[in-house]
Design a protein around this motif. Structure first.
Motif, PDB file in Angstrom:
ATOM      1  N   GLN A  19      -4.322  10.992   9.403  1.00  0.00           N
ATOM      2  CA  GLN A  19      -3.221  11.497   9.365  1.00  0.00           C
ATOM      3  C   GLN A  19      -2.485  12.431   9.622  1.00  0.00           C
ATOM      4  N   GLY A  53       0.919  -1.092  -0.222  1.00  0.00           N
ATOM      5  CA  GLY A  53       0.002  -0.126   0.078  1.00  0.00           C
ATOM      6  C   GLY A  53       0.310   1.178   0.352  1.00  0.00           C
ATOM      7  N   GLY A  85     -10.717  -1.061   4.326  1.00  0.00           N
ATOM      8  CA  GLY A  85      -9.997  -0.285   4.239  1.00  0.00           C
ATOM      9  C   GLY A  85      -9.779   0.164   5.849  1.00  0.00           C
ATOM     10  N   GLY A 142      -8.246   8.752   4.214  1.00  0.00           N
ATOM     11  CA  GLY A 142      -7.649   8.471   5.925  1.00  0.00           C
ATOM     12  C   GLY A 142      -6.580   9.152   5.475  1.00  0.00           C
ATOM     13  N   ALA A 186     -10.229   2.362   7.928  1.00  0.00           N
ATOM     14  CA  ALA A 186     -11.251   3.607   8.027  1.00  0.00           C
ATOM     15  C   ALA A 186     -12.266   3.621   8.293  1.00  0.00           C
ATOM     16  N   ALA A 215      -4.931   7.815  14.492  1.00  0.00           N
ATOM     17  CA  ALA A 215      -6.679   7.901  13.992  1.00  0.00           C
ATOM     18  C   ALA A 215      -8.097   7.401  14.477  1.00  0.00           C
ATOM     19  N   ALA A 216      -8.421   6.574  15.419  1.00  0.00           N
ATOM     20  CA  ALA A 216      -8.798   6.317  15.673  1.00  0.00           C
ATOM     21  C   ALA A 216      -9.711   6.975  17.117  1.00  0.00           C
ATOM     22  N   THR A 249     -10.537  10.076  16.712  1.00  0.00           N
ATOM     23  CA  THR A 249     -11.050  10.557  15.632  1.00  0.00           C
ATOM     24  C   THR A 249     -12.321  10.641  16.099  1.00  0.00           C
ATOM     25  N   TYR A 253     -11.559   2.678   1.963  1.00  0.00           N
ATOM     26  CA  TYR A 253     -11.788   3.949   2.806  1.00  0.00           C
ATOM     27  C   TYR A 253     -10.242   3.878   3.413  1.00  0.00           C
TER      28      TYR A 253
HETATM   29  N1  ADP Z   1     -10.083   4.528  13.391  1.00  0.00           N
HETATM   30  C1  ADP Z   1      -9.982   5.546  11.936  1.00  0.00           C
HETATM   31  N2  ADP Z   1     -10.900   6.554  11.889  1.00  0.00           N
HETATM   32  C2  ADP Z   1     -10.148   7.283  10.906  1.00  0.00           C
HETATM   33  N3  ADP Z   1      -9.865   7.115   9.640  1.00  0.00           N
HETATM   34  C3  ADP Z   1      -8.082   5.735  10.599  1.00  0.00           C
HETATM   35  C4  ADP Z   1      -9.074   4.712  11.565  1.00  0.00           C
HETATM   36  N4  ADP Z   1      -8.063   4.304  11.298  1.00  0.00           N
HETATM   37  C5  ADP Z   1      -7.763   3.663  10.714  1.00  0.00           C
HETATM   38  N5  ADP Z   1      -7.562   5.653   9.428  1.00  0.00           N
HETATM   39  C6  ADP Z   1      -6.364   5.729   8.570  1.00  0.00           C
HETATM   40  O1  ADP Z   1      -6.659   4.950   7.189  1.00  0.00           O
HETATM   41  C7  ADP Z   1      -6.090   5.308   6.603  1.00  0.00           C
HETATM   42  C8  ADP Z   1      -4.947   3.451   6.759  1.00  0.00           C
HETATM   43  O2  ADP Z   1      -6.034   2.638   5.866  1.00  0.00           O
HETATM   44  P1  ADP Z   1      -4.955   1.346   5.119  1.00  0.00           P
HETATM   45  O3  ADP Z   1      -6.242   0.932   4.590  1.00  0.00           O
HETATM   46  O4  ADP Z   1      -4.214   1.085   5.703  1.00  0.00           O
HETATM   47  O5  ADP Z   1      -4.082   2.696   3.849  1.00  0.00           O
HETATM   48  P2  ADP Z   1      -3.571   2.236   2.880  1.00  0.00           P
HETATM   49  O6  ADP Z   1      -3.589   0.711   2.360  1.00  0.00           O
HETATM   50  O7  ADP Z   1      -3.909   3.409   2.100  1.00  0.00           O
HETATM   51  O8  ADP Z   1      -2.320   2.558   3.398  1.00  0.00           O
HETATM   52  C9  ADP Z   1      -4.978   5.825   7.406  1.00  0.00           C
HETATM   53  O9  ADP Z   1      -4.938   7.174   6.416  1.00  0.00           O
HETATM   54  C10 ADP Z   1      -5.612   6.320   8.771  1.00  0.00           C
HETATM   55  O10 ADP Z   1      -5.513   7.969   8.839  1.00  0.00           O
END
Ligand code: ADP
Ligand code: G3P
Length: 503
Positions: free
Chosen positions: A318, A12, A414, A314, A416, A330-331, A333, A269
């Motif tokens: 960050q 990713g 995803g 997401g 988020a 992130a959680a 929020t 997401y």
């Molecule tokens: N509880 C949450 N609430 C909001 N956003 C979140 C939460 N947990 C993770 N994220 C967001 O989700 C993203 C990570 O998701 P992921 O599917 O692993 O992404 P990627 O594959 O694009 O690297 C990060 O940008 C993070 O900020």
């Protein structure tokens, strides 16, 4: 020994993951490693190709060690990847000539502006590659490398350089430089692939100055491409497992969500948000700023999808954590967003790298509007979460209009989607049900399915569709008028962010 597992490598934007799945599509174990984001200039984003590789190969080793599974029990390996991100390397030395230029990187905006002035090229790009002329896609990134890295153009013309999206780079590394392939889902993100004729497009290669010798062979998304040597007892020569699935991460998620029939859609997401709807054998051309892309290539045929791409989803969370330091995790929020009744009129437009669908403005930049003396940090946190849902609503509206299909339910996945506030607000602002599956690692699952299907680990798509299970359904819970008032505010806020960089 009985084959019990399939491994998916999910490379990713922010981390590399390796996940072991069993026959029921359940996760047996996962290892994950974040890697460095390189921002050499405002709006530029790079990754070190060796760090992509080292993080990916280390999580592969780690997940096998951690789960205690035996190499002999692994039926196959599938690869899924951040798309468009461009690696160019010397095929003789294996050395990349430049860092990977990441999909979010805006450095080629001016190249795109110039391409748009060429006779009929914009229309040609749309109808033959399914894309819009934008810095997002690989084509202009390759051109930038060939034009700017000393000696690169000459080497490319001599046939010494190879191009790959990240799937191609990982497989080339896994096979010690023996295999240079990609699949139609990744090829369809390069602006160099003709999605109707299913071959690299001569005109686009000419327009961008990319020699054919650089381009990987395009194979099915599900077939054996080569073998990965997993190592083993010293002197044994190691244990080899077939690499037999490739798909760009958003198409892999569509497959992992079992959206196999035309009209079925999912929204992922992650760093960004990507809404894809399967359109079957029909390549639907969008009137509303969506992309036409290849959903999957199997048995020499492809299926298409309509895609809405949001660059910052997401990643905005960050930004709250790393730049504004408003949260630690992130959680958090969810907790802060629930402490206020609404965003108090505040809108955050996270156009940090311009805006993708449906606006396609490379020069838009982030903005916060609607601030009053009473606006506090919780409102900003809440507005940032809400921006993810508003951007997804933009996509869904465009999708409904282009497809003529009323989407009453949306499958989501995803990182988020763990956030219940976001999911509920999403359902409210769409006026549609949001369906969260038990397995939200659907990107990796999709890659595992593709790999497993190629080696007979899973029989067919109907066996896969039966494994999809819901975790929670979010239903719309706000009045129509209120919903449209909130969304109207968002559209006004977006207006303020457009063309900022050029003004
Ligand atoms: N509880 C949450 N609430 C909001 N956003 C979140 C939460 N947990 C993770 N994220 C967001 O989700 C993203 C990570 O998701 P992921 O599917 O692993 O992404 P990627 O594959 O694009 O690297 C990060 O940008 C993070 O900020
Ligand atoms: O790495 P992700 O999950 O944010 O996905 C990135 C997309 O593939 C970019 O097109």
């Amino acid at each position: 020994m009985e084959k019990k597992y399939v491994i998916a490598l999910d490379q990713g934007t922010t981390s590399s993951r390796a996940i072991v799945f069993n026959k029921d599509g359940r996760t047996i174990g996962m290892a994950q490693k974040e890697f460095t984001q390189i921002y050499p200039e405002a709006g530029w984003v790079e990754h070190d190709p060796f760090e992509i590789w080292s993080s990916q190969s280390s999580v592969l080793t780690e997940v096998i060690a951690k789960t205690g599974i035996k190499n002999e029990e692994i039926a196959a390996m599938g690869i899924t990847n951040q798309r468009e991100t461009t690696v160019v390397w010397d095929k003789n030395t294996g050395e990349p000539v430049y860092n990977a230029i990441v999909w979010q990187c805006r450095r080629t905006a001016e190249i795109c502006d110039e391409l748009k002035t060429r006779d009929g090229l914009e229309a040609y790009v749309k109808s033959n590659t399914g894309l819009v002329v934008d810095a997002y896609f690989s084509g202009t990134k390759i051109k930038w490398i060939l034009d700017n890295v000393p000696g690169a153009r000459e080497k490319a013309d001599n046939g010494d350089l190879l191009f790959g999206t990240v799937d191609t780079w990982i497989i080339w590394k896994l096979t010690n430089g023996r295999v240079h392939v990609t699949d139609p889902t990744n090829a369809s993100r390069t602006m160099l692939y003709n999605i109707k004729e299913l071959k690299w497009d001569e005109r686009m290669m000419e327009e961008l100055g990319v020699p054919a010798s650089m381009l990987p062979e395009v194979k099915n998304s599900s077939e054996v491409y080569g073998e990965a040597n997993l190592g083993g007892v010293a002197g044994s020569g190691g244990y080899r497992i077939p690499i037999s699935g490739i798909a760009g991460d958003q198409q892999a998620a569509l497959f992992g969500q079992a959206c196999f029939a035309p009209g079925e859609a999912k929204n992922t997401y992650g760093t960004g948000c990507f809404l894809l709807m399967n359109t079957g054998e029909k390549a639907v051309e969008s009137k509303n700023g969506l992309l036409t892309t290849i959903a999957i290539g199997m048995n020499g045929k492809v299926e298409y999808a309509l895609e809405g791409s949001v660059f910052v989803g997401g990643a905005s969370i960050q930004w709250l954590r790393d730049e504004l330091k408003l949260i630690n995790d992130a959680a958090d929020t969810e907790y802060f967003a629930n402490k206020v009744e609404d965003s108090n009129g505040v809108y955050v437009v996270p156009a940090f790298v311009g805006l993708g669908s449906p606006y396609w403005d490379m020069y838009a930049r982030g903005t916060i509007v609607g601030l009053t003396r009473g606006a506090n940090r919780n409102h900003i946190i809440r507005a940032t979460l809400e921006s993810i849902a508003y951007q997804s609503r933009d996509l869904l509206d465009a999708m409904k209009d282009d497809s003529g299909i009323e989407l009453n339910a949306l499958r989501v996945d995803g990182g988020a989607v763990k956030n219940n506030f976001l999911m509920q607000f999403q359902s409210d602002i769409l006026g549609a049900d949001v369906l969260r599956p038990e397995i939200t690692e659907t990107t990796a699952l999709g890659a595992a399915y593709l790999a497993g299907l190629a080696v007979g680990f899973w029989k067919d798509k109907s066996e896969i569709a039966e494994s999809w299970k819901i975790n929670r359904k979010f239903n719309p819970a706000i009045e129509e008028d209120h919903k449209e008032k909130l969304y109207g505010g968002w559209r006004k806020a977006v207006e303020r962010s457009l063309k900022w960089e050029t003004e």
